[in-house]
Design a protein around this motif. Structure first.
Motif, PDB file in Angstrom:
ATOM      1  N   SER A 106       0.872  -1.170   0.000  1.00 53.16           N
ATOM      2  CA  SER A 106       0.000   0.000   0.000  1.00 53.16           C
ATOM      3  C   SER A 106       0.911   1.223   0.000  1.00 53.16           C
ATOM      4  CB  SER A 106      -0.878  -0.014   1.259  1.00 53.16           C
ATOM      5  OG  SER A 106      -1.425   1.257   1.496  1.00 53.16           O
ATOM      6  N   SER A 107       0.431   2.345  -0.487  1.00 51.00           N
ATOM      7  CA  SER A 107       1.248   3.570  -0.463  1.00 51.00           C
ATOM      8  C   SER A 107       1.183   4.218   0.915  1.00 51.00           C
ATOM      9  CB  SER A 107       0.718   4.569  -1.491  1.00 51.00           C
ATOM     10  OG  SER A 107       0.438   3.934  -2.696  1.00 51.00           O
ATOM     11  N   TYR A 108       0.471   3.606   1.843  1.00 54.65           N
ATOM     12  CA  TYR A 108       0.205   4.244   3.141  1.00 54.65           C
ATOM     13  C   TYR A 108       0.806   3.447   4.294  1.00 54.65           C
ATOM     14  CZ  TYR A 108      -3.059   6.919   0.356  1.00 54.65           C
ATOM     15  OH  TYR A 108      -3.606   7.715  -0.599  1.00 54.65           O
ATOM     16  N   LYS A 109       0.753   4.085   5.484  1.00 55.91           N
ATOM     17  CA  LYS A 109       1.161   3.404   6.719  1.00 55.91           C
ATOM     18  C   LYS A 109       0.117   3.693   7.794  1.00 55.91           C
ATOM     19  CE  LYS A 109       6.138   3.201   6.419  1.00 55.91           C
ATOM     20  NZ  LYS A 109       7.053   4.212   5.955  1.00 55.91           N
ATOM     21  N   ASN A 110       0.024   2.804   8.756  1.00 56.53           N
ATOM     22  CA  ASN A 110      -0.820   3.039   9.939  1.00 56.53           C
ATOM     23  C   ASN A 110      -2.250   3.470   9.618  1.00 56.53           C
ATOM     24  OD1 ASN A 110       1.499   2.606  11.469  1.00 56.53           O
ATOM     25  ND2 ASN A 110       2.054   4.775  11.327  1.00 56.53           N
ATOM     26  N   ILE A 111      -2.943   2.679   8.848  1.00 53.16           N
ATOM     27  CA  ILE A 111      -4.358   3.003   8.609  1.00 53.16           C
ATOM     28  C   ILE A 111      -5.220   2.054   9.431  1.00 53.16           C
ATOM     29  CG2 ILE A 111      -6.210   3.127   6.894  1.00 53.16           C
ATOM     30  CD1 ILE A 111      -4.199   3.936   4.872  1.00 53.16           C
ATOM     31  N   ASP A 112      -6.101   2.636  10.198  1.00 45.44           N
ATOM     32  CA  ASP A 112      -7.017   1.833  11.008  1.00 45.44           C
ATOM     33  C   ASP A 112      -8.343   2.594  11.109  1.00 45.44           C
ATOM     34  OD1 ASP A 112      -8.159   0.020  12.650  1.00 45.44           O
ATOM     35  OD2 ASP A 112      -6.835   0.355  14.369  1.00 45.44           O
ATOM     36  N   LEU A 113      -9.121   2.499  10.038  1.00 45.46           N
ATOM     37  CA  LEU A 113     -10.381   3.245   9.954  1.00 45.46           C
ATOM     38  C   LEU A 113     -11.561   2.288  10.120  1.00 45.46           C
ATOM     39  CD1 LEU A 113      -9.457   5.099   6.663  1.00 45.46           C
ATOM     40  CD2 LEU A 113      -9.970   6.284   8.792  1.00 45.46           C
ATOM     41  N   VAL A 114     -12.698   2.823  10.529  1.00 42.32           N
ATOM     42  CA  VAL A 114     -13.927   2.021  10.510  1.00 42.32           C
ATOM     43  C   VAL A 114     -15.004   2.839   9.814  1.00 42.32           C
ATOM     44  CG1 VAL A 114     -15.722   0.916  11.884  1.00 42.32           C
ATOM     45  CG2 VAL A 114     -13.354   0.801  12.636  1.00 42.32           C
ATOM     46  N   ILE A 115     -15.584   2.255   8.770  1.00 40.80           N
ATOM     47  CA  ILE A 115     -16.644   2.949   8.039  1.00 40.80           C
ATOM     48  C   ILE A 115     -17.970   2.361   8.480  1.00 40.80           C
ATOM     49  CG2 ILE A 115     -17.632   3.344   5.729  1.00 40.80           C
ATOM     50  CD1 ILE A 115     -14.001   2.761   6.011  1.00 40.80           C
ATOM     51  N   ILE A 116     -18.878   3.236   8.910  1.00 38.61           N
ATOM     52  CA  ILE A 116     -20.220   2.778   9.294  1.00 38.61           C
ATOM     53  C   ILE A 116     -21.213   3.441   8.344  1.00 38.61           C
ATOM     54  CG2 ILE A 116     -21.969   2.806  11.118  1.00 38.61           C
ATOM     55  CD1 ILE A 116     -19.575   2.409  13.073  1.00 38.61           C
ATOM     56  N   LYS A 234      -4.364  12.190   3.975  1.00 37.99           N
ATOM     57  CA  LYS A 234      -3.980  11.899   5.366  1.00 37.99           C
ATOM     58  C   LYS A 234      -5.029  11.050   6.095  1.00 37.99           C
ATOM     59  CE  LYS A 234      -4.710  16.827   5.678  1.00 37.99           C
ATOM     60  NZ  LYS A 234      -4.397  18.127   6.086  1.00 37.99           N
ATOM     61  N   PRO A 235      -5.152   9.802   5.673  1.00 37.55           N
ATOM     62  CA  PRO A 235      -6.168   8.929   6.282  1.00 37.55           C
ATOM     63  C   PRO A 235      -5.946   8.707   7.777  1.00 37.55           C
ATOM     64  CG  PRO A 235      -4.671   7.665   4.859  1.00 37.55           C
ATOM     65  CD  PRO A 235      -4.374   9.115   4.629  1.00 37.55           C
ATOM     66  N   GLN A 236      -4.707   8.913   8.237  1.00 38.23           N
ATOM     67  CA  GLN A 236      -4.409   8.684   9.654  1.00 38.23           C
ATOM     68  C   GLN A 236      -5.130   9.674  10.562  1.00 38.23           C
ATOM     69  OE1 GLN A 236      -2.138   9.211   7.276  1.00 38.23           O
ATOM     70  NE2 GLN A 236      -1.072   7.251   7.042  1.00 38.23           N
ATOM     71  N   ASN A 237      -5.665  10.773   9.986  1.00 41.11           N
ATOM     72  CA  ASN A 237      -6.364  11.770  10.816  1.00 41.11           C
ATOM     73  C   ASN A 237      -7.772  11.321  11.202  1.00 41.11           C
ATOM     74  OD1 ASN A 237      -4.183  13.324  10.475  1.00 41.11           O
ATOM     75  ND2 ASN A 237      -5.174  14.987   9.344  1.00 41.11           N
ATOM     76  N   TYR A 238      -8.213  10.167  10.638  1.00 42.93           N
ATOM     77  CA  TYR A 238      -9.601   9.755  10.865  1.00 42.93           C
ATOM     78  C   TYR A 238      -9.679   8.433  11.627  1.00 42.93           C
ATOM     79  CZ  TYR A 238     -10.307  13.716   8.017  1.00 42.93           C
ATOM     80  OH  TYR A 238     -10.277  15.011   7.580  1.00 42.93           O
ATOM     81  N   ASP A 239     -10.851   8.195  12.189  1.00 41.85           N
ATOM     82  CA  ASP A 239     -11.014   7.052  13.087  1.00 41.85           C
ATOM     83  C   ASP A 239     -12.285   6.289  12.664  1.00 41.85           C
ATOM     84  OD1 ASP A 239     -11.105   5.392  15.252  1.00 41.85           O
ATOM     85  OD2 ASP A 239     -10.938   6.909  16.787  1.00 41.85           O
TER      86      ASP A 239
END
Ligand code: NAD
Length: 361
Positions: A106-116, A234-239
């Motif tokens: 992946s081009s990213y690091k540390n992604i841990d999101l939950v989509i509801i 910056k996906p890391q800014n979201y939860d």
């Protein structure tokens, strides 16, 4: 005591990934009495209908199902069997975690999101009128009495219902999930600046619900177009993200792309006392019967299911085994290799075998 669970193999690659997930779940030692029920093409062939009543009854009775993807017929009465299952069973919340595991490219690091994602309303409610039909012309004529905006008489019409009830229910679900999962922030995603009475109602309701969680969970809001850019930058800014149905569908595929693709993204459709777990991906018909696709999304859907039925230890063991196999990157399917024609890629069942071996170690 054994858990009684409905198993719906589905279409295309469904039966292969469901078999892989079933084998991995059983390897954790949890005892499950599976009740197989058909939906999709097999159901059409056997019972003459895509979604037999007996399948819905099985889920209602057992309260829980593991389901493979089902092909949406292009023509015919059914819009989508998948959408029909969610609507018939009142599975109003779609839970889609997007977590980047070590070893996955992946081009990213540390992604841990939950989509509801809200599952029952919005443009997905299936209230549509075909352009040129007489009832569509009637609806257009009716609308023209109430709006000065011109609607071309040859237009097709889709209706977007979003209710206070449905918005409150899904936003509450998101906050309760956030608390239970030890999350910090819930972001409501919308287009309330343009769709003031549908997305506007969703946002207003979300703000009201958020007041009950002040001091416990941070509340935040974002317009869906801007959210798409933010997630790429910056996906890391979201939860935890909570969204109406259509944006939820699109953003969850975007998030699957951030964490290595559809082969990795799990999901669950949850209502009051009923839940159906399934991968985000579809039936990928061109891969049917090739024992080639990635079973991870379906296996991780099984992890969500195990957590839901309070089999936390088994869920943890299975997720750890998946993590180890992904991290090693050896016994993984073609989509997880540096190149899709990498000769060292293994098949669907062989990847499941590698995961089972890790569970048993
Ligand atoms: P899809 O998700 O089935 O496949 C798109 C592409 O994603 C595939 O060609 C493949 O390259 C990749 N992919 C998907 N699953 C994968 C896996 N497990 N491992 C590796 N790669 C994988 O989407 P589609 O082609 O748009 O849809 C095919 C059918 O599935 C349609 O009839 C659609 O309506 C249906 N569908 C069903 C569901 C569901 O059952 N919940 C969800 C989405 C689509």
């Amino acid at each position: 005591m054994a858990h009684k669970i409905t198993l719906i193999p589905g279409d295309g690659i469904g039966p292969e990934v469901v078999l892989a997930a079933k084998r991995c779940i059983e390897a954790t030692g949890v005892t499950i009495d599976w009740e197989e029920a058909l939906a999709g093409q097999d159901a059409q062939d056997k019972f003459g209908e895509l979604l037999p009543k007996s399948t819905l009854e099985s889920v209602r009775r057992n309260k829980i199902a593991l389901k493979g993807p089902i092909i949406t017929p292009i023509a015919g009465g059914f819009r989508s069997v998948n959408v029909a299952i969610r609507q018939e069973l009142g599975l109003y919340a779609c839970l889609r975690p997007a977590k980047l595991y070590e070893g996955v490219k992946s081009s990213y690091k540390n992604i841990d999101l939950v989509i509801i994602r809200e599952n029952t309303e919005d443009l997905y409610a299936g209230i549509e009128f075909e352009g040129g039909m007489s009832e569509t012309k009637d609806i257009i004529a009716f609308l023209q009495k109430y709006t000065p905006k011109k609607i071309r008489t040859d237009s097709g019409i889709s209706i977007k219902p979003i209710s206070k009830y449905g918005s409150e229910r899904i936003v509450k679900f998101a906050f309760e999930y956030a608390i239970k999962a030890g999350r910090k922030k819930v972001t409501a995603v919308h287009k309330a600046n343009i769709m003031k009475f549908t997305d506007g109602l969703f946002l207003k309701t979300a703000r009201e619900v958020a007041k009950d969680y002040e001091g416990k969970i941070v509340f935040d809001e974002a317009i869906v177009d801007n959210m798409s850019m933010q997630l790429v930058q910056k996906p890391q800014n979201y939860d935890v993200l909570v969204l109406p149905n259509l944006y939820g569908d699109i953003i969850s595929d975007l998030c699957a792309g951030l964490i290595g693709g559809l082969g990795i993204a799990p999901g669950g459709n949850i209502g009051d006392g009923l839940a159906v777990f399934e991968a985000v991906h579809g039936a990928a018909p061109k891969y049917k019967g090739l024992n080639k696709v990635n079973p991870t999304a379906m296996i991780l859907s099984g992890v969500l299911m195990l957590r839901y039925i309070n089999e936390e230890k088994a869920a943890e063991r299975l997720e750890t085994a998946v993590k180890e196999v992904l991290k090693e990157g050896k016994s993984v399917s073609y989509d997880l290799k540096p190149s899709p024609d990498d000769p060292s890629a293994v098949g669907t069942q062989e990847m499941a075998d590698a995961i089972i071996k890790k569970i048993s170690n």
